[in-house]
Design a protein around this motif. Structure first.
Motif, PDB file in Angstrom:
ATOM      1  N   ARG A  13      -1.661 -49.461  19.732  1.00  0.00           N
ATOM      2  CA  ARG A  13      -1.672 -49.545  18.269  1.00  0.00           C
ATOM      3  C   ARG A  13      -3.070 -49.946  17.828  1.00  0.00           C
ATOM      4  O   ARG A  13      -3.619 -50.929  18.339  1.00  0.00           O
ATOM      5  CB  ARG A  13      -0.669 -50.595  17.792  1.00  0.00           C
ATOM      6  N   GLN A  30       4.049 -38.279  12.939  1.00  0.00           N
ATOM      7  CA  GLN A  30       4.733 -38.311  14.234  1.00  0.00           C
ATOM      8  C   GLN A  30       3.997 -37.414  15.220  1.00  0.00           C
ATOM      9  O   GLN A  30       3.562 -36.310  14.876  1.00  0.00           O
ATOM     10  CB  GLN A  30       6.181 -37.851  14.107  1.00  0.00           C
ATOM     11  N   TYR A  49      -3.075 -42.903  15.291  1.00  0.00           N
ATOM     12  CA  TYR A  49      -1.702 -42.585  15.666  1.00  0.00           C
ATOM     13  C   TYR A  49      -1.680 -42.069  17.101  1.00  0.00           C
ATOM     14  O   TYR A  49      -2.563 -41.307  17.512  1.00  0.00           O
ATOM     15  CB  TYR A  49      -1.085 -41.550  14.719  1.00  0.00           C
TER      16      TYR A  49
END
Lengths: 108, 120
Positions: A45, B3, B109
């Motif tokens: 992250r 995603q 991401y």
């Protein structure tokens, strides 16, 4: 090739205390430095980019500093969810982003 | 919501081939460079390969150059990694990752990863 070295390899800190993690580059990377957090079984992250800018939704207790070859990630008051592995990454030579070997932050 | 969903991992013998895919959604795929990053069991992160937003530029780590090929299909919002001549040291979880802004070099991401195991 620029090598990224993180220290210490493992850091033991009590909840509520401050944690300071270091990352050193073998040559200057200016401010092109990111920090990531990785918990077991999860993807990394993004926490910090540009050496000191917090990514979206990252709590204010996380802060980054440094430039050139010396960088620091500070977590001001450790929460239980902060115990994880932290990686620095230099990205001054796109796209060859080199990661440090990681610092494991564990509960003391 | 952004995603990234990888697929295609599995067990393969040394010298074999595998093709990984990464299906992207929630952002304008064709506007961002993309990368593959791998993590050997119990080890750290290692950048493997990157591709420019248009697909016109491809880049590889020395450890995989000549064996791996990165590509993308912007019409299908999908990233690929063709892996040939696989070795035991290629065993890792492979993540696809999106540049934070085009060609930024850091990743905002990541997919959940797909495990590649090279073993006889």
């Amino acid at each position: 090739e620029i090598v990224m070295t993180q220290s210490p390899a493992t850091l033991s800190v009590s909840p509520g205390e401050r944690a300071t993690l270091s990352c050193r580059a073998s040559q200057s990377v200016s401010s092109n430095l990111a920090w990531y957090q990785q918990k077991p079984g999860q993807a990394p992250r993004l926490l910090i980019y540009g050496a000191s800018t917090r990514a979206t939704d990252v709590p204010a207790r996380f802060s980054g500093s440094g430039s050139g070859t010396e960088f620091t990630l500070t977590i001001s008051s450790l929460q239980s969810e902060d115990f994880a592995v932290y990686y620095c990454q230099k990205y001054n030579n796109w796209p060859r982003g080199t990661f440090g070997q990681g610092t494991k932050l564990e509960i003391k | 919501e952004v995603q990234l969903v990888e697929s295609g991992g599995g067990l393969v013998q040394p010298g074999g081939s595998l093709r990984l895919s990464c299906a992207a959604s929630g952002f304008t795929f064709s506007s961002y460079a993309m990368s593959w990053v791998r993590q050997a069991p119990g080890k750290g992160l290692a950048w493997v390969s990157a591709i420019s937003d248009s697909g016109g530029g491809t880049y590889y780590a020395d450890s995989v150059k000549g064996r791996f090929t990165i590509s993308r299909d912007n019409s299908k919002n999908t990233l690929f990694l063709q892996m040939n001549s696989l070795r035991a040291e290629d065993t890792a979880v492979y993540y696809c990752a999106k540049d934070s802004w085009d060609s930024s070099g850091y990743f905002n991401y990541w997919g959940q990863g797909t495990l590649v195991t090279v073993s006889s």
